[in-house]
Design a protein around this motif. Structure first.
Motif, short mmCIF file in Angstrom:
data_model
loop_
_atom_site.label_atom_id
_atom_site.label_comp_id
_atom_site.label_asym_id
_atom_site.label_seq_id
_atom_site.Cartn_x
_atom_site.Cartn_y
_atom_site.Cartn_z
N ARG A 161 0.80 -1.11 0.06
CA ARG A 161 0.06 -0.02 -0.03
C ARG A 161 0.92 1.18 -0.11
O ARG A 161 2.09 1.28 0.42
CB ARG A 161 -0.87 0.10 1.17
N SER A 192 -10.36 4.18 -3.30
CA SER A 192 -9.79 4.89 -1.90
C SER A 192 -9.32 6.18 -2.06
O SER A 192 -9.00 6.95 -1.32
CB SER A 192 -8.77 4.02 -1.45
N ARG A 195 -11.81 8.60 -1.92
CA ARG A 195 -12.23 8.82 -0.69
C ARG A 195 -11.01 9.50 0.38
O ARG A 195 -10.99 9.38 1.61
CB ARG A 195 -12.43 7.40 0.03
N GLY A 201 -4.29 1.06 -1.90
CA GLY A 201 -3.87 -0.31 -2.63
C GLY A 201 -3.80 0.12 -4.10
O GLY A 201 -2.55 -0.44 -4.62
N ASP A 202 -4.69 0.21 -4.73
CA ASP A 202 -4.63 0.31 -6.40
C ASP A 202 -5.30 1.65 -6.76
O ASP A 202 -6.34 2.00 -5.99
CB ASP A 202 -4.85 -0.82 -7.02
N ASP A 204 -7.97 3.10 -9.15
CA ASP A 204 -9.13 2.93 -9.96
C ASP A 204 -9.54 4.02 -10.62
O ASP A 204 -10.05 5.21 -9.95
CB ASP A 204 -10.38 2.65 -9.08
N PHE A 263 -17.83 2.36 -8.11
CA PHE A 263 -16.36 2.17 -7.71
C PHE A 263 -15.72 2.96 -6.79
O PHE A 263 -14.50 2.95 -6.39
CB PHE A 263 -15.87 2.37 -9.12
#
Ligand code: DGT
Ligand code: CA
Ligand code: CA
Ligand code: ZN
Length: 584
Positions: A161, A192, A195, A201-202, A204, A263
């Protein structure tokens, strides 16, 4: 702050220079190289641009870059390597960069590990730890071995992460590039990053476009892409140069809102929202909100809404929770009751309340930091250099603090439309007493206090220590209250409720330190402080002009903690802030 591989490599090389010089016991140079490395990290691609513009002469104007560093950077760009670095690597073929990421593993330790156990990298180190060989190194012992194991564990927890502060500029860059592709209508990030979680993590991404195959081609060929996992007509997945994965989907423009909602997550928020939709006779997916054919079944009937997120939430009878609040706890209840907080808008902070200068471990003068702050649109900053307990960064004594105050007075006369506040980041000593005399603190406009030692005191002792500091009538703020460093140091342990109650009673603010690996306070503590009516400040802990651009990351933490503008002291204009502080 974009970083290509070149900038990242320079950052790494100079950190290794620092370590090699330290290992060899060279005075002063290690710190200089460390500052140079921090500078590379903060400046990113500006390094190469600066060099192209005017070579060594221009490079030397950058903060943290002196003659010898500038020469090395010049050699690197001209020849692709640095001879002195290559020679050091040959003498000590050790992965300094990889090993130095473990907290507590300094240059001399790395030297010992190589000298006695031939440890060159993380794999060797793990083997040596497993065989309990590390404790046998002269002067090391069991305790050192345990400490190293803890450090390794922390690093591995964080592996995979990455910190929001370093991912966000990269994601913005990719979104900008995709948005420029012919036929693309919109492109944005979700997950994330949207947000604004502290670690990611990845990445999007999704876009709407006339021709999706065009977009796929452009995406997999971006300079930030290292390799491709898969590429279809409307979805591609790649590995970026920094080791992260990134997905891009192209969706029809009509369903943009539904896709964005789905998503963005997080998963728990979506599960709760879908359950609620079902209870109202709807079903929700990435394609939109649909009427159920019959209540009680799950069969999808007519499409109701899908264009924007707001209309989806609205149709379910609620307000739209800002992405930072979507964690699947009580945000949907608040949205239904129209009781969501009025979150502090990005761009609200007017001054940086924690700034280090070249009086201690910052690499830029007070004036240089003030100019940078002004350029960023701030109207004030507090100079908060460390105090003498931090001898290794040249912490200030009482007399130095007074002397610095005089220089600040002079600068304030010179600067227009900007105010420098006289402050400190005064050390809280082990017993809770402070590192500067009260008469010195009383002369300052902004007294921040923080812990930099004895991190592992018992909960009761740590609580007592902080309470004593809060009770000092000169104290305005507890800085980086949890003292954690993500991936390197666990937070300290104390009774947060007691600290919050005492901060309220004594009118002491708590800091949200926005430096990416600190992110301290965390969102949950911010929320507790807001509930209790304790004021907060957002600051960057800048050691370099570029660090002041971390302010929006602090605003993100404040938003995740349900804070409004009025909860954050440094959203006030400087006059109002000073009169607030004077009332104490
Ligand atoms: P990360 O990447 O670990 O930092 O966290 P996220 O939240 O970005 O998670 P990620 O990338 O796995 O998925 C992005 C969003 O897509 C997630 O927040 C919600 C949505 N999503 C993905 N997979 C699922 C799933 O299986 N169920 C539901 N309800 N939502 C999903
Ligand atoms: Ca993600
Ligand atoms: Ca994902
Ligand atoms: Zn500090």
């Amino acid at each position: 702050m974009a970083k290509t591989r070149t900038a990242q490599e320079l950052e790494k090389i100079f950190l290794e220079f620092a370590y090699y010089n330290d290992m060899k016991g060279v005075a002063f140079k290690p710190r200089a190289y460390e500052l140079a490395s921090e500078s590379m990290a903060a400046l990113g691609d500006e390094i190469k641009e600066t060099w192209s513009r005017g070579g060594i002469k221009e490079l030397k104007k950058l903060p943290g870059v002196g003659q010898s560093t500038a020469e090395k950077i010049d050699e690197y760009f001209r020849t692709g390597k640095i001879k002195e670095y290559a020679a050091l690597k040959k003498e000590f073929p050790v992965d300094m960069w990889g090993l130095s990421r473990i907290e507590g593993l300094g240059p001399k330790h790395i030297r010992d590990l190589y000298k006695y156990l031939k440890v060159k990298n993380l794999t060797d180190l793990k083997k040596a730890l497993k065989a309990h060989k590390v404790q046998k190194i002269p002067l090391w012992g069991e305790k050192s071995e345990e400490k190293l194991l803890r450090g390794l564990g922390l690093m591995e927890q964080a592996a995979g992460r990455k910190l929001l502060g370093y991912v966000l500029p990269l994601a913005d860059e990719i979104v900008t590039q995709i948005s420029k592709v012919k036929g693309v209508k919109r492109c944005t990030y979700a997950g994330s990053i949207r947000r604004k979680q502290e670690t990611i993590g990845d990445i999007d991404l999704f876009a709407t476009a006339a021709n999706s195959e065009h977009v796929m081609d452009a995406f997999v060929n971006l300079p930030q892409v290292a390799s491709m996992h898969e590429k279809g007509k409307t979805r591609a997945s790649v590995r970026l140069n920094n080791g992260m994965d990134c997905d891009l989907r192209v969706v029809p423009d009509e369903v943009f809102g539904a896709t964005l909602q789905y998503f963005t997550g997080d998963k728990r928020h979506n599960v709760l929202l879908r359950q609620y939709a079902l209870s109202k006779g709807y079903t929700l997916s990435e394609y939109g909100l649909f009427k159920l054919t019959k209540k009680g079944t799950r069969k999808r009937g007519k499409l109701v809404v899908c264009k924007t997120e707001e209309e989806i939430y609205k149709h379910l009878g609620m307000d739209t929770p800002p992405p930072e609040l979507r964690v699947g706890e009580d945000e949907l209840e608040a949205a239904k009751k129209h009781a969501l907080p009025n979150l502090i808008p990005y761009g609200s902070v007017k001054g940086d309340m924690q700034v280090q200068t070249d009086w201690t471990d910052g690499n830029t003068s007070i004036e240089g930091m003030a100019k940078a702050a002004k350029e960023l649109g701030l109207s004030y900053m507090a100079v908060t250099d460390h105090t003498k307990a931090l001898a290794f960064v040249g912490g200030l004594k009482d007399a130095d603090v007074i002397k610095q105050g005089k220089e600040i007075d002079k600068l304030n006369k010179k600067l227009r439309g900007f105010r420098i506040l006289k402050g400190t980041e005064c050390d809280i000593l082990k017993d809770g007493s402070l590192d500067l005399k009260n008469e010195t603190l009383a002369k300052l406009e902004w007294v921040g206090v923080s812990i930099h030692s004895s991190f592992r005191l018992s909960r009761a002792d740590q609580t007592r220590r902080l309470l004593r500091a809060i009770e000092n009538p000169n104290v305005d703020c507890i800085m980086h209250p949890m003292c954690r460093i993500i991936g390197k140091r666990e937070p300290i342990d104390y009774d947060m409720d007691e600290i919050i109650a005492s901060a309220k009673k004594h009118r002491v603010a708590l800091e949200i330190d926005a430096f990416p690996d600190r992110s301290d306070l965390r969102d949950i503590h911010v929320r507790a402080a807001v509930r209790a009516g304790v004021k907060l400040v957002i600051s960057t802990d800048a050691h370099h002009p570029a660090h002041m651009s971390f302010i929006p990351l602090g605003e993100a933490i404040a938003r995740r903690g349900w804070a409004s503008k009025s909860d954050i002291l440094n959203t006030k204009p400087v006059g109002e802030l000073l009169s607030y502080l004077a009332k104490k």
